[in-house]
Design a protein around this motif. Structure first.
Motif, PDB file in Angstrom:
ATOM      1  N   SER A 208       7.270  -8.993 -29.063  1.00 33.65           N
ATOM      2  CA  SER A 208       7.498  -7.635 -28.578  1.00 33.65           C
ATOM      3  C   SER A 208       6.918  -7.454 -27.179  1.00 33.65           C
ATOM      4  CB  SER A 208       6.873  -6.614 -29.523  1.00 33.65           C
ATOM      5  OG  SER A 208       6.909  -5.318 -28.978  1.00 33.65           O
ATOM      6  N   LYS A 209       7.726  -6.986 -26.242  1.00 38.46           N
ATOM      7  CA  LYS A 209       7.264  -6.760 -24.872  1.00 38.46           C
ATOM      8  C   LYS A 209       6.244  -5.629 -24.813  1.00 38.46           C
ATOM      9  CE  LYS A 209      10.132  -4.793 -22.061  1.00 38.46           C
ATOM     10  NZ  LYS A 209      11.305  -4.546 -21.178  1.00 38.46           N
ATOM     11  N   ASP A 210       6.404  -4.616 -25.661  1.00 38.21           N
ATOM     12  CA  ASP A 210       5.485  -3.472 -25.663  1.00 38.21           C
ATOM     13  C   ASP A 210       4.192  -3.758 -26.415  1.00 38.21           C
ATOM     14  OD1 ASP A 210       7.302  -1.934 -24.209  1.00 38.21           O
ATOM     15  OD2 ASP A 210       8.325  -1.267 -26.031  1.00 38.21           O
ATOM     16  N   TYR A 211       4.185  -4.809 -27.224  1.00 34.30           N
ATOM     17  CA  TYR A 211       3.000  -5.216 -27.978  1.00 34.30           C
ATOM     18  C   TYR A 211       2.764  -6.703 -27.699  1.00 34.30           C
ATOM     19  CZ  TYR A 211       3.535  -0.829 -30.587  1.00 34.30           C
ATOM     20  OH  TYR A 211       3.638   0.491 -30.936  1.00 34.30           O
ATOM     21  N   PRO A 212       2.296  -7.037 -26.493  1.00 32.89           N
ATOM     22  CA  PRO A 212       2.283  -8.437 -26.057  1.00 32.89           C
ATOM     23  C   PRO A 212       1.157  -9.301 -26.615  1.00 32.89           C
ATOM     24  CG  PRO A 212       1.395  -7.042 -24.334  1.00 32.89           C
ATOM     25  CD  PRO A 212       1.859  -6.118 -25.424  1.00 32.89           C
ATOM     26  N   LEU A 213       0.088  -8.684 -27.125  1.00 34.04           N
ATOM     27  CA  LEU A 213      -1.058  -9.454 -27.597  1.00 34.04           C
ATOM     28  C   LEU A 213      -0.789 -10.090 -28.964  1.00 34.04           C
ATOM     29  CD1 LEU A 213      -4.120  -7.237 -26.655  1.00 34.04           C
ATOM     30  CD2 LEU A 213      -3.545  -9.468 -25.721  1.00 34.04           C
ATOM     31  N   VAL A 214      -1.145 -11.352 -29.090  1.00 33.06           N
ATOM     32  CA  VAL A 214      -1.032 -12.071 -30.358  1.00 33.06           C
ATOM     33  C   VAL A 214      -2.377 -12.010 -31.066  1.00 33.06           C
ATOM     34  CG1 VAL A 214      -0.643 -14.320 -31.414  1.00 33.06           C
ATOM     35  CG2 VAL A 214       0.738 -13.620 -29.450  1.00 33.06           C
ATOM     36  N   ASP A 215      -2.437 -11.314 -32.188  1.00 35.41           N
ATOM     37  CA  ASP A 215      -3.671 -11.163 -32.959  1.00 35.41           C
ATOM     38  C   ASP A 215      -3.746 -12.287 -33.993  1.00 35.41           C
ATOM     39  OD1 ASP A 215      -5.774 -10.425 -34.593  1.00 35.41           O
ATOM     40  OD2 ASP A 215      -5.289  -8.294 -34.547  1.00 35.41           O
ATOM     41  N   LEU A 216      -4.657 -13.222 -33.786  1.00 35.56           N
ATOM     42  CA  LEU A 216      -4.747 -14.399 -34.651  1.00 35.56           C
ATOM     43  C   LEU A 216      -5.411 -14.117 -35.988  1.00 35.56           C
ATOM     44  CD1 LEU A 216      -5.700 -17.164 -32.047  1.00 35.56           C
ATOM     45  CD2 LEU A 216      -3.436 -16.400 -32.806  1.00 35.56           C
ATOM     46  N   ASP A 217      -5.944 -12.923 -36.180  1.00 32.66           N
ATOM     47  CA  ASP A 217      -6.616 -12.592 -37.434  1.00 32.66           C
ATOM     48  C   ASP A 217      -5.647 -12.178 -38.536  1.00 32.66           C
ATOM     49  OD1 ASP A 217      -9.159 -13.140 -36.532  1.00 32.66           O
ATOM     50  OD2 ASP A 217      -9.531 -11.090 -35.850  1.00 32.66           O
ATOM     51  N   MET A 218      -4.402 -11.857 -38.165  1.00 29.16           N
ATOM     52  CA  MET A 218      -3.440 -11.385 -39.169  1.00 29.16           C
ATOM     53  C   MET A 218      -2.040 -11.899 -38.864  1.00 29.16           C
ATOM     54  SD  MET A 218      -4.420  -7.414 -39.978  1.00 29.16           S
ATOM     55  CE  MET A 218      -4.474  -6.892 -38.265  1.00 29.16           C
ATOM     56  N   SER A 219      -1.277 -12.147 -39.932  1.00 34.48           N
ATOM     57  CA  SER A 219       0.142 -12.469 -39.774  1.00 34.48           C
ATOM     58  C   SER A 219       0.904 -11.847 -40.933  1.00 34.48           C
ATOM     59  CB  SER A 219       0.375 -13.981 -39.720  1.00 34.48           C
ATOM     60  OG  SER A 219      -0.012 -14.615 -40.920  1.00 34.48           O
ATOM     61  N   PHE A 220       2.205 -11.696 -40.764  1.00 35.60           N
ATOM     62  CA  PHE A 220       3.019 -11.010 -41.771  1.00 35.60           C
ATOM     63  C   PHE A 220       4.404 -11.639 -41.811  1.00 35.60           C
ATOM     64  CE2 PHE A 220       3.665  -9.042 -37.696  1.00 35.60           C
ATOM     65  CZ  PHE A 220       5.009  -8.739 -37.639  1.00 35.60           C
ATOM     66  N   HIS A 221       5.117 -11.443 -42.909  1.00 37.23           N
ATOM     67  CA  HIS A 221       6.479 -11.938 -43.032  1.00 37.23           C
ATOM     68  C   HIS A 221       7.417 -11.068 -42.206  1.00 37.23           C
ATOM     69  CE1 HIS A 221       6.622 -15.305 -45.748  1.00 37.23           C
ATOM     70  NE2 HIS A 221       5.771 -14.719 -46.568  1.00 37.23           N
ATOM     71  N   VAL A 222       8.253 -11.698 -41.379  1.00 34.56           N
ATOM     72  CA  VAL A 222       9.283 -10.973 -40.656  1.00 34.56           C
ATOM     73  C   VAL A 222      10.293 -10.474 -41.685  1.00 34.56           C
ATOM     74  CG1 VAL A 222      10.985 -11.106 -38.803  1.00 34.56           C
ATOM     75  CG2 VAL A 222       8.926 -12.514 -38.703  1.00 34.56           C
ATOM     76  N   GLU A 223      10.715  -9.210 -41.576  1.00 34.93           N
ATOM     77  CA  GLU A 223      11.507  -8.574 -42.629  1.00 34.93           C
ATOM     78  C   GLU A 223      12.807  -9.293 -42.945  1.00 34.93           C
ATOM     79  OE1 GLU A 223      12.179  -4.416 -42.774  1.00 34.93           O
ATOM     80  OE2 GLU A 223      10.222  -3.921 -41.971  1.00 34.93           O
TER      81      GLU A 223
ATOM     82  N   ILE B  85      -0.372 -22.120 -31.645  1.00 35.14           N
ATOM     83  CA  ILE B  85      -0.521 -20.684 -31.408  1.00 35.14           C
ATOM     84  C   ILE B  85       0.494 -20.201 -30.364  1.00 35.14           C
ATOM     85  CG2 ILE B  85      -2.101 -18.858 -30.692  1.00 35.14           C
ATOM     86  CD1 ILE B  85      -2.860 -20.293 -33.310  1.00 35.14           C
ATOM     87  N   PRO B  86       1.199 -19.114 -30.641  1.00 37.29           N
ATOM     88  CA  PRO B  86       2.144 -18.576 -29.650  1.00 37.29           C
ATOM     89  C   PRO B  86       1.411 -17.928 -28.478  1.00 37.29           C
ATOM     90  CG  PRO B  86       2.018 -17.105 -31.532  1.00 37.29           C
ATOM     91  CD  PRO B  86       1.216 -18.328 -31.885  1.00 37.29           C
ATOM     92  N   ILE B  87       1.905 -18.151 -27.284  1.00 39.14           N
ATOM     93  CA  ILE B  87       1.313 -17.551 -26.097  1.00 39.14           C
ATOM     94  C   ILE B  87       1.694 -16.069 -26.000  1.00 39.14           C
ATOM     95  CG2 ILE B  87       1.349 -17.603 -23.563  1.00 39.14           C
ATOM     96  CD1 ILE B  87       1.732 -20.655 -23.791  1.00 39.14           C
ATOM     97  N   MET B  88       2.914 -15.747 -26.412  1.00 34.63           N
ATOM     98  CA  MET B  88       3.382 -14.365 -26.335  1.00 34.63           C
ATOM     99  C   MET B  88       3.875 -13.899 -27.692  1.00 34.63           C
ATOM    100  SD  MET B  88       5.465 -14.390 -22.723  1.00 34.63           S
ATOM    101  CE  MET B  88       5.715 -12.612 -22.799  1.00 34.63           C
ATOM    102  N   SER B  89       3.782 -12.594 -27.940  1.00 33.98           N
ATOM    103  CA  SER B  89       4.332 -12.024 -29.168  1.00 33.98           C
ATOM    104  C   SER B  89       5.829 -11.820 -29.004  1.00 33.98           C
ATOM    105  CB  SER B  89       3.655 -10.693 -29.491  1.00 33.98           C
ATOM    106  OG  SER B  89       4.252  -9.633 -28.764  1.00 33.98           O
TER     107      SER B  89
END
Length: 246
Positions: free
Chosen positions: A189-204, A183-187
């Motif tokens: 994005s600095k403005d969106y720092p929380l890592v939500d473990l319930d969802m993931s998506f493909h990086v564009e 699990i990543p400790i940080m996201s």
């Protein structure tokens, strides 16, 4: 526009990076380029020894006749019926880049990302992961995370990885082994720092998954790890969730 490009890539089954060539990166002789790299496209100059398959600008096939080590091939364009894309490729891949990939470029054995090729056996340090997906047997020390055959560095933030505990623990500053997952400790994005473990998506622009990013002021509880929750001074970690302090 970027989302439209991504949709077309998925629709026609393109791998990461191939759409750039298809959408305008065509090469022709360019007087602003040096003599040893005479072919230009969008400010990029290349020569006859380029490992890449070079899409030729319309009507400029003769420009490439100076390259005795290259040949021209043609394939149908998926974007326009009756349209033909012509490419200049090396006749033989050199020893330092012996694999010819599915885009007809020549690739080095030490390339850290997966290569789709039928030449995997030419590299003793690589193996087939699935069908023609040729990957490194062992990742280099500076890229210890081997996820789906790709070797990644520890500073890649926020990714939803498929790696072993041993690999994960090599990146203890950025990742944590938690409930049998890395699990990543940080996201990312600095403005969106929380890592939500319930969802993931493909990086564009990359074929990896990244966990959903959340702002510190989001109202609902976020399933994450304590280290991620600690990025937000206005939240508290309670029973596996990061809760907004009222």
């Amino acid at each position: 526009m970027k989302k439209l490009v991504l949709f077309l890539m998925l629709l026609f089954g393109f791998e990461s990076g191939s759409y750039a060539i298809r959408l305008g990166y065509t090469y022709a002789k360019d007087t602003s380029c040096p003599q040893d790299t005479p072919f230009g496209s969008h400010g990029n100059c290349v020569g006859c020894n380029s490992y890449e398959a070079l899409t030729i600008a319309k009507g400029h096939e003769k420009d490439f006749e100076i390259c005795s080590n290259r040949m021209i091939i043609a394939e149908n364009s998926p974007f326009q019926a009756q349209s033909i894309l012509k490419e200049s490729i090396l006749k033989e891949c050199p020893a330092e880049a012996p694999m010819r990939d599915h885009k007809n470029s020549c690739i080095s054995c030490d390339t850290t990302y997966p290569v789709y090729t039928e030449d995997c056996q030419k590299c003793t340090n690589r193996e087939l992961l699935r069908n023609t997906k040729c990957v490194l047997k062992e990742c280099p020390a500076d890229k210890p995370l081997k996820s789906d055959g790709d070797c990644l560095s520890c500073d890649q933030k926020g990714l939803d990885l498929s790696v072993t505990q041993e690999m994960c623990e090599k990146c203890s500053n950025t990742y944590k082994w938690y409930q049998e997952r890395c699990i990543p400790i940080m996201s990312a994005s600095k403005d969106y720092p929380l890592v939500d473990l319930d969802m993931s998506f493909h990086v564009e622009d990359w074929w990896h998954r990244e966990f959903w990013r959340r702002r510190c002021d989001v109202l609902e509880p976020i399933t994450t790890i304590k280290e991620s929750c600690d990025q937000c001074p206005n939240r508290k970690y309670i029973d596996g969730e990061c809760v907004l302090i009222k």
